[in-house]
Scaffold this motif. Structure first.
Motif, PDB file in Angstrom:
ATOM      1  N   SER A 182     -53.148  26.965   4.074  1.00 45.66           N
ATOM      2  CA  SER A 182     -52.246  25.937   4.594  1.00 45.66           C
ATOM      3  C   SER A 182     -52.987  24.610   4.751  1.00 45.66           C
ATOM      4  CB  SER A 182     -51.694  26.366   5.959  1.00 45.66           C
ATOM      5  OG  SER A 182     -52.738  26.397   6.917  1.00 45.66           O
ATOM      6  N   GLU A 183     -52.213  23.543   4.907  1.00 45.56           N
ATOM      7  CA  GLU A 183     -52.844  22.243   5.136  1.00 45.56           C
ATOM      8  C   GLU A 183     -53.631  22.254   6.434  1.00 45.56           C
ATOM      9  OE1 GLU A 183     -51.754  17.567   4.411  1.00 45.56           O
ATOM     10  OE2 GLU A 183     -50.135  19.033   4.556  1.00 45.56           O
ATOM     11  N   ARG A 184     -53.139  22.990   7.437  1.00 50.40           N
ATOM     12  CA  ARG A 184     -53.846  23.089   8.721  1.00 50.40           C
ATOM     13  C   ARG A 184     -55.214  23.766   8.550  1.00 50.40           C
ATOM     14  NH1 ARG A 184     -50.939  25.459  14.059  1.00 50.40           N
ATOM     15  NH2 ARG A 184     -50.051  23.365  13.983  1.00 50.40           N
ATOM     16  N   SER A 185     -55.303  24.691   7.604  1.00 51.70           N
ATOM     17  CA  SER A 185     -56.585  25.381   7.394  1.00 51.70           C
ATOM     18  C   SER A 185     -57.637  24.452   6.805  1.00 51.70           C
ATOM     19  CB  SER A 185     -56.397  26.604   6.486  1.00 51.70           C
ATOM     20  OG  SER A 185     -56.232  26.232   5.130  1.00 51.70           O
ATOM     21  N   TYR A 186     -57.184  23.343   6.198  1.00 56.51           N
ATOM     22  CA  TYR A 186     -58.102  22.352   5.650  1.00 56.51           C
ATOM     23  C   TYR A 186     -58.251  21.179   6.618  1.00 56.51           C
ATOM     24  CZ  TYR A 186     -58.404  24.796   1.209  1.00 56.51           C
ATOM     25  OH  TYR A 186     -58.658  25.733   0.231  1.00 56.51           O
ATOM     26  N   GLN A 187     -58.643  21.485   7.828  1.00 57.00           N
ATOM     27  CA  GLN A 187     -58.915  20.505   8.872  1.00 57.00           C
ATOM     28  C   GLN A 187     -60.216  20.908   9.554  1.00 57.00           C
ATOM     29  OE1 GLN A 187     -57.080  17.839   9.133  1.00 57.00           O
ATOM     30  NE2 GLN A 187     -55.476  18.549   7.731  1.00 57.00           N
ATOM     31  N   PRO A 188     -60.888  19.982  10.259  1.00 58.69           N
ATOM     32  CA  PRO A 188     -62.150  20.339  10.920  1.00 58.69           C
ATOM     33  C   PRO A 188     -62.029  21.558  11.828  1.00 58.69           C
ATOM     34  CG  PRO A 188     -61.868  17.974  10.927  1.00 58.69           C
ATOM     35  CD  PRO A 188     -60.588  18.553  10.385  1.00 58.69           C
ATOM     36  N   GLU A 189     -60.869  21.721  12.472  1.00 55.89           N
ATOM     37  CA  GLU A 189     -60.693  22.856  13.369  1.00 55.89           C
ATOM     38  C   GLU A 189     -60.097  24.069  12.656  1.00 55.89           C
ATOM     39  OE1 GLU A 189     -56.964  20.401  13.386  1.00 55.89           O
ATOM     40  OE2 GLU A 189     -59.130  20.020  13.440  1.00 55.89           O
ATOM     41  N   GLY A 190     -59.820  23.956  11.364  1.00 55.24           N
ATOM     42  CA  GLY A 190     -59.190  25.030  10.612  1.00 55.24           C
ATOM     43  C   GLY A 190     -60.191  25.984   9.984  1.00 55.24           C
ATOM     44  N   HIS A 191     -59.651  26.989   9.311  1.00 57.68           N
ATOM     45  CA  HIS A 191     -60.458  28.040   8.699  1.00 57.68           C
ATOM     46  C   HIS A 191     -61.497  27.484   7.724  1.00 57.68           C
ATOM     47  CE1 HIS A 191     -61.406  31.942   6.919  1.00 57.68           C
ATOM     48  NE2 HIS A 191     -61.176  31.415   5.728  1.00 57.68           N
ATOM     49  N   ASN A 192     -61.136  26.457   6.962  1.00 57.11           N
ATOM     50  CA  ASN A 192     -62.037  25.904   5.948  1.00 57.11           C
ATOM     51  C   ASN A 192     -62.908  24.763   6.455  1.00 57.11           C
ATOM     52  OD1 ASN A 192     -61.171  27.593   3.635  1.00 57.11           O
ATOM     53  ND2 ASN A 192     -59.208  26.618   4.030  1.00 57.11           N
ATOM     54  N   GLN A 193     -62.698  24.349   7.703  1.00 53.78           N
ATOM     55  CA  GLN A 193     -63.583  23.447   8.450  1.00 53.78           C
ATOM     56  C   GLN A 193     -63.675  22.014   7.944  1.00 53.78           C
ATOM     57  OE1 GLN A 193     -67.352  25.446   8.640  1.00 53.78           O
ATOM     58  NE2 GLN A 193     -66.586  27.054   9.993  1.00 53.78           N
ATOM     59  N   ARG A 194     -62.951  21.689   6.898  1.00 53.32           N
ATOM     60  CA  ARG A 194     -62.980  20.313   6.388  1.00 53.32           C
ATOM     61  C   ARG A 194     -61.726  20.074   5.566  1.00 53.32           C
ATOM     62  NH1 ARG A 194     -67.256  23.049   4.850  1.00 53.32           N
ATOM     63  NH2 ARG A 194     -68.668  21.620   5.928  1.00 53.32           N
ATOM     64  N   PRO A 195     -61.337  18.816   5.403  1.00 51.77           N
ATOM     65  CA  PRO A 195     -60.138  18.524   4.601  1.00 51.77           C
ATOM     66  C   PRO A 195     -60.380  18.846   3.139  1.00 51.77           C
ATOM     67  CG  PRO A 195     -61.286  16.506   5.156  1.00 51.77           C
ATOM     68  CD  PRO A 195     -61.965  17.599   5.934  1.00 51.77           C
ATOM     69  N   PHE A 196     -59.276  19.091   2.398  1.00 50.72           N
ATOM     70  CA  PHE A 196     -59.445  19.431   0.986  1.00 50.72           C
ATOM     71  C   PHE A 196     -60.079  18.285   0.201  1.00 50.72           C
ATOM     72  CE2 PHE A 196     -58.019  20.097  -3.415  1.00 50.72           C
ATOM     73  CZ  PHE A 196     -58.657  21.311  -3.635  1.00 50.72           C
ATOM     74  N   SER A 197     -59.929  17.063   0.687  1.00 49.49           N
ATOM     75  CA  SER A 197     -60.560  15.923   0.012  1.00 49.49           C
ATOM     76  C   SER A 197     -62.073  16.094  -0.096  1.00 49.49           C
ATOM     77  CB  SER A 197     -60.226  14.621   0.736  1.00 49.49           C
ATOM     78  OG  SER A 197     -60.687  14.661   2.080  1.00 49.49           O
ATOM     79  N   ALA A 198     -62.664  16.894   0.790  1.00 48.92           N
ATOM     80  CA  ALA A 198     -64.112  17.131   0.740  1.00 48.92           C
ATOM     81  C   ALA A 198     -64.518  17.941  -0.485  1.00 48.92           C
ATOM     82  CB  ALA A 198     -64.570  17.859   2.007  1.00 48.92           C
ATOM     83  N   PHE A 199     -63.547  18.637  -1.102  1.00 48.55           N
ATOM     84  CA  PHE A 199     -63.853  19.457  -2.270  1.00 48.55           C
ATOM     85  C   PHE A 199     -63.510  18.753  -3.590  1.00 48.55           C
ATOM     86  CE2 PHE A 199     -62.809  22.240   1.310  1.00 48.55           C
ATOM     87  CZ  PHE A 199     -63.998  22.945   1.426  1.00 48.55           C
ATOM     88  N   LEU A 200     -63.040  17.518  -3.502  1.00 43.33           N
ATOM     89  CA  LEU A 200     -62.617  16.795  -4.699  1.00 43.33           C
ATOM     90  C   LEU A 200     -63.726  16.031  -5.433  1.00 43.33           C
ATOM     91  CD1 LEU A 200     -59.173  15.343  -3.546  1.00 43.33           C
ATOM     92  CD2 LEU A 200     -59.587  17.234  -5.143  1.00 43.33           C
ATOM     93  N   PRO A 201     -64.868  15.695  -4.809  1.00 40.56           N
ATOM     94  CA  PRO A 201     -65.868  14.886  -5.518  1.00 40.56           C
ATOM     95  C   PRO A 201     -66.283  15.382  -6.896  1.00 40.56           C
ATOM     96  CG  PRO A 201     -66.376  14.882  -3.193  1.00 40.56           C
ATOM     97  CD  PRO A 201     -65.216  15.840  -3.379  1.00 40.56           C
ATOM     98  N   PRO A 202     -66.437  16.704  -7.161  1.00 43.07           N
ATOM     99  CA  PRO A 202     -66.796  17.093  -8.534  1.00 43.07           C
ATOM    100  C   PRO A 202     -65.753  16.673  -9.574  1.00 43.07           C
ATOM    101  CG  PRO A 202     -67.251  18.891  -7.016  1.00 43.07           C
ATOM    102  CD  PRO A 202     -66.470  17.859  -6.241  1.00 43.07           C
ATOM    103  N   TYR A 203     -64.481  16.749  -9.209  1.00 41.11           N
ATOM    104  CA  TYR A 203     -63.415  16.301 -10.120  1.00 41.11           C
ATOM    105  C   TYR A 203     -63.476  14.783 -10.290  1.00 41.11           C
ATOM    106  CZ  TYR A 203     -61.077  20.846  -9.277  1.00 41.11           C
ATOM    107  OH  TYR A 203     -60.751  22.175  -9.187  1.00 41.11           O
ATOM    108  N   GLN A 204     -63.592  14.097  -9.163  1.00 40.63           N
ATOM    109  CA  GLN A 204     -63.606  12.629  -9.204  1.00 40.63           C
ATOM    110  C   GLN A 204     -64.800  12.105  -9.982  1.00 40.63           C
ATOM    111  OE1 GLN A 204     -63.186  12.535  -4.789  1.00 40.63           O
ATOM    112  NE2 GLN A 204     -61.639  10.964  -5.155  1.00 40.63           N
ATOM    113  N   GLN A 205     -65.951  12.713  -9.762  1.00 39.13           N
ATOM    114  CA  GLN A 205     -67.152  12.239 -10.442  1.00 39.13           C
ATOM    115  C   GLN A 205     -67.098  12.540 -11.932  1.00 39.13           C
ATOM    116  OE1 GLN A 205     -69.291  10.243  -9.213  1.00 39.13           O
ATOM    117  NE2 GLN A 205     -70.515  10.118 -11.093  1.00 39.13           N
ATOM    118  N   THR A 206     -66.472  13.662 -12.303  1.00 43.22           N
ATOM    119  CA  THR A 206     -66.288  13.960 -13.729  1.00 43.22           C
ATOM    120  C   THR A 206     -65.438  12.879 -14.390  1.00 43.22           C
ATOM    121  OG1 THR A 206     -66.486  16.350 -13.369  1.00 43.22           O
ATOM    122  CG2 THR A 206     -65.338  15.635 -15.374  1.00 43.22           C
TER     123      THR A 206
END
Length: 197
Positions: free
Chosen positions: A114-138
């Motif tokens: 869920s979107e809530r899981s991609y928050q500092p207090e959520g299961h994934n501990q960070r927003p999904f934007s934190a996982f986008l740099p490899p795509y952006q840099q490519t």
């Protein structure tokens, strides 16, 4: 009469028969004019990728779309292998590597979380934007323009109304490209959210 913009969708789903969202997205996109849905797992189940053929397809495209479920915070294995094989130095980047320069890059991804899981207090501990740099840099390395991703969080649980709206937005964006509000008008005249489903 100017040539209509060409869209290439790199569709990567390891188990499309179990897909709730991505299969429907691909089917909807395939019905649109000037859109080619390139199903990597159907075409290359052995991971043997004909590099020159793929590069020729990319060169014809104005908009390159990566459409896939997010797996382990990234793209499925075959799409990663495809990038490793096809985006070669001297062609996609580096000295003389300008084949993709000026093209648009759009990530369309589904996430099981869920979107809530991609928050500092959520299961994934960070927003999904934190996982986008490899795509952006490519995209940046290859001289492509990064467009805002089209993400669907909680893809396993999303209700039918929200799912239909997500698919409808996808179709409308593809059919209207490059006439998107976030794209400069001058450019438009030259061209036109763990495992998701």
């Amino acid at each position: 009469m100017s040539k209509p913009p060409q869209i290439l969708i790199l569709y990567a789903h390891p188990t499309p028969h179990h897909s709730r969202v991505n299969r429907r997205l691909a089917q909807a996109a395939a019905k649109l004019q000037n859109v080619k849905v390139h199903d990597l797992y159907e075409l290359y189940p052995d991971f043997h990728i004909p590099v020159r053929r793929e590069q020729a397809l990319l060169q014809e495209a104005d908009l390159i779309v990566f459409q896939h479920p997010v797996q382990w915070y990234s793209m499925p294995a075959l799409l990663k292998q495809w990038v490793d094989s096809v985006f070669t130095p001297g062609w996609a980047y580096g000295p003389g590597g300008d084949a993709l320069r000026g093209k648009d890059f759009w990530l369309v991804a589904t996430l099981g979380g869920s979107e809530r899981s991609y928050q500092p207090e959520g299961h994934n501990q960070r927003p999904f934007s934190a996982f986008l740099p490899p795509y952006q840099q490519t995209a940046e390395l290859c001289g492509m323009r990064w467009l805002p991703p089209h993400l669907l969080f909680g893809a396993h649980q999303v209700n039918q109304q929200a799912l239909a709206a997500y698919i409808d937005t996808y179709k409308k964006r593809l059919s209207r490209y490059p006439n998107w509000p976030e794209l400069p008008a001058a450019t438009a005249t030259t061209t036109a959210p763990l495992t998701g489903t």
